[in-house]
Design a protein around this motif. Structure first.
Motif, short mmCIF file in Angstrom:
data_model
loop_
_atom_site.label_atom_id
_atom_site.label_comp_id
_atom_site.label_asym_id
_atom_site.label_seq_id
_atom_site.Cartn_x
_atom_site.Cartn_y
_atom_site.Cartn_z
N GLY A 248 1.74 -4.95 5.21
CA GLY A 248 2.51 -4.39 4.11
C GLY A 248 3.80 -5.14 3.84
O GLY A 248 4.28 -5.19 2.70
N MET A 249 4.38 -5.74 4.88
CA MET A 249 5.61 -6.51 4.71
C MET A 249 5.37 -7.90 4.16
O MET A 249 6.32 -8.61 3.82
N LEU A 250 4.10 -8.32 4.07
CA LEU A 250 3.80 -9.70 3.69
C LEU A 250 2.95 -9.81 2.42
O LEU A 250 2.39 -10.86 2.15
N THR A 251 2.88 -8.73 1.65
CA THR A 251 2.06 -8.77 0.43
C THR A 251 2.83 -9.35 -0.74
O THR A 251 2.90 -8.76 -1.82
N PHE A 252 3.44 -10.50 -0.54
CA PHE A 252 4.10 -11.20 -1.64
C PHE A 252 3.05 -11.72 -2.61
O PHE A 252 2.05 -12.29 -2.22
N GLY A 253 3.30 -11.52 -3.91
CA GLY A 253 2.40 -12.09 -4.91
C GLY A 253 1.26 -11.19 -5.30
O GLY A 253 0.44 -11.56 -6.13
N GLY A 254 1.14 -10.01 -4.73
CA GLY A 254 0.06 -9.11 -5.11
C GLY A 254 -0.75 -8.65 -3.92
O GLY A 254 -0.69 -9.22 -2.83
N ALA A 255 -1.54 -7.60 -4.15
CA ALA A 255 -2.28 -6.98 -3.06
C ALA A 255 -3.33 -7.91 -2.46
O ALA A 255 -3.68 -7.77 -1.29
N TYR A 256 -3.82 -8.87 -3.23
CA TYR A 256 -4.84 -9.77 -2.69
C TYR A 256 -4.32 -10.61 -1.53
O TYR A 256 -5.09 -11.04 -0.68
N THR A 257 -3.01 -10.82 -1.48
CA THR A 257 -2.47 -11.64 -0.40
C THR A 257 -2.49 -10.93 0.94
O THR A 257 -2.23 -11.55 1.97
N VAL A 258 -2.79 -9.62 0.95
CA VAL A 258 -2.86 -8.90 2.23
C VAL A 258 -4.18 -9.17 2.94
O VAL A 258 -4.31 -8.95 4.14
N ILE A 259 -5.17 -9.67 2.21
CA ILE A 259 -6.52 -9.83 2.76
C ILE A 259 -6.53 -10.70 4.03
O ILE A 259 -7.08 -10.29 5.05
N PRO A 260 -5.95 -11.91 4.01
CA PRO A 260 -6.06 -12.74 5.22
C PRO A 260 -5.36 -12.15 6.44
O PRO A 260 -5.80 -12.35 7.56
N PHE A 261 -4.27 -11.39 6.22
CA PHE A 261 -3.56 -10.82 7.37
C PHE A 261 -4.38 -9.73 8.04
O PHE A 261 -4.47 -9.67 9.26
N LEU A 262 -4.98 -8.85 7.23
CA LEU A 262 -5.83 -7.82 7.82
C LEU A 262 -7.11 -8.41 8.40
O LEU A 262 -7.61 -7.94 9.43
N GLN A 263 -7.65 -9.44 7.74
CA GLN A 263 -8.86 -10.06 8.27
C GLN A 263 -8.60 -10.70 9.63
O GLN A 263 -9.42 -10.62 10.54
N GLU A 264 -7.43 -11.32 9.76
CA GLU A 264 -7.08 -11.94 11.04
C GLU A 264 -7.04 -10.89 12.15
O GLU A 264 -7.59 -11.11 13.25
N ASP A 265 -6.44 -9.74 11.88
CA ASP A 265 -6.33 -8.70 12.91
C ASP A 265 -7.67 -8.01 13.18
O ASP A 265 -8.04 -7.77 14.33
N ALA A 266 -8.38 -7.67 12.10
CA ALA A 266 -9.58 -6.84 12.26
C ALA A 266 -10.81 -7.63 12.66
O ALA A 266 -11.66 -7.14 13.41
N VAL A 267 -10.94 -8.87 12.17
CA VAL A 267 -12.16 -9.66 12.39
C VAL A 267 -11.93 -10.75 13.43
O VAL A 267 -12.68 -10.88 14.39
#
Length: 352
Positions: A248-267
């Motif tokens: 949530g602190m790194l979603t600069f530029g829109g919600a799509y930019t959160v995808i790689p951060f959550l993918q890194e943690d979850a996958v």
């Protein structure tokens, strides 16, 4: 009151209404939040600015510009802001909850059905989810192109973006990447071009060294197999909350930019989801009236069941509430500083 204060006060005319009516108004927005952030913001502007005249169009533009620079879903942050204007911090909380709850409960129900009944397993569902995943992949590519076209406005930002991409492939910590990205752009704008180039070059060189040391070819995201793709590893609620907070602190530029951060943690790191499940969650969230970031509920449910869904969702939305409720006016003044804006522009290029 100063002349500037009188001018601002003249732009703010939110109607007085009960907390319950305020909550219902934004709950209504939440049920109609289809079409992504552009459509959501247009809906809010039409009703609250054009029709009900809570604020002037000029004030709306200034506030929107602040939230476009800050991380978080802009439409949700605008709802929190309008609720704050109407009834203070309690109003801001109720407005933000009203906007996000329809999407949260729908995503929660779909997550429960997905993991309880295995909707993606076999039969016609596998075909449906395969088609949805392809559509989501296209949406992500389009979003990155759109965000990049808006953010990468000069050669320095392009250089930062390229160096950050190499650093990500090399496995460099995201905090280092974003810090160097931001400060190198500030240096470039202050005329310290040699130092800016040196910082960007060091970022790229460090990435190459890391790739060579770790024996990495240019594909870090492998197929959905092996131990990291084996979903079902239970996570602590604190870990899920912190994962959401970081994203949530790194979603600069829109919600799509959160995808790689959550993918890194979850996958990749946590291994509590497979790549296919992660893509299924994205696909499901794209069908709902909510910010895309609501797919965090699905990711949290995969890691910790019902409580995990709440924990990760709370973490990812917390900054969107906090920026407005605790520090909107100071942030608006700070972001008027050119150096701060340049720092965040460089960080955004690194995120892209």
């Amino acid at each position: 009151m100063s002349a500037a204060g009188s001018e601002v006060a003249a732009e703010l005319r939110p109607p007085h209404q009960s907390l319950w009516r305020l909550f219902l108004k934004f709950l209504h927005f939440g049920f109609l939040a289809w079409g992504g952030p552009v459509a959501q913001i247009a809906m809010i502007r039409q009703e609250l600015v054009e029709e009900e005249k809570w604020v002037s169009p000029e004030h709306f533009k200034r506030v929107l510009a602040v939230y476009q620079i800050l991380p978080g879903p802009e439409a949700h942050e605008m709802c929190v802001y309008f609720g704050y204007l109407a009834r203070g911090r309690v109003g801001g909380i109720l407005a933000g909850l009203g906007f996000m709850l329809p999407g949260f409960f729908l995503m929660f129900a779909l997550s429960w059905a997905y993991f309880r009944y295995g909707l993606a397993m076999g039969g016609g569902w596998s075909i449906v989810f395969a088609a949805m995943q392809a559509a989501v992949a296209a949406l992500v590519v389009r979003a990155v192109h759109r965000i990049g076209g808006h953010v990468l406005s000069d050669r320095w930002l392009w250089a930062i973006c390229g160096a950050a991409a190499l650093a990500q492939l090399g496995g460099m910590h995201f905090a280092i990447i974003l810090a160097v990205s931001g400060f190198s752009y500030v240096l470039a704008h202050k005329g310290q071009r040699f130092l800016a180039g040196l910082a960007i070059g060091a970022l790229a060189a460090g990435a190459v060294v890391l790739m060579a040391r770790n024996g990495l070819a240019l594909g870090l995201v492998g197929p959905a197999s092996g131990p990291k793709a084996a979903a079902g590893n239970a996570q602590s609620l604190l870990d899920l909350f912190l994962s959401g907070l970081k994203a949530g602190m790194l979603t600069f530029g829109g919600a799509y930019t959160v995808i790689p951060f959550l993918q890194e943690d979850a996958v990749e790191s946590g291994g509590w989801m497979s790549t296919a499940q992660f893509m299924d969650g994205l696909a499901l969230s794209s069908l709902l009236p909510a910010p895309l970031i609501i797919f965090s509920t699905f990711v949290g449910y995969a890691g910790g069941g019902a409580a995990g869904a709440v924990a990760l969702t709370a973490g990812i939305f917390l900054p969107a509430f906090a920026f407005t409720l605790l520090a909107h006016e100071p942030l608006e003044r700070i972001l008027g500083n050119p150096a701060i804006r340049e720092l965040l522009e460089g960080v955004t290029a690194g995120v892209v």
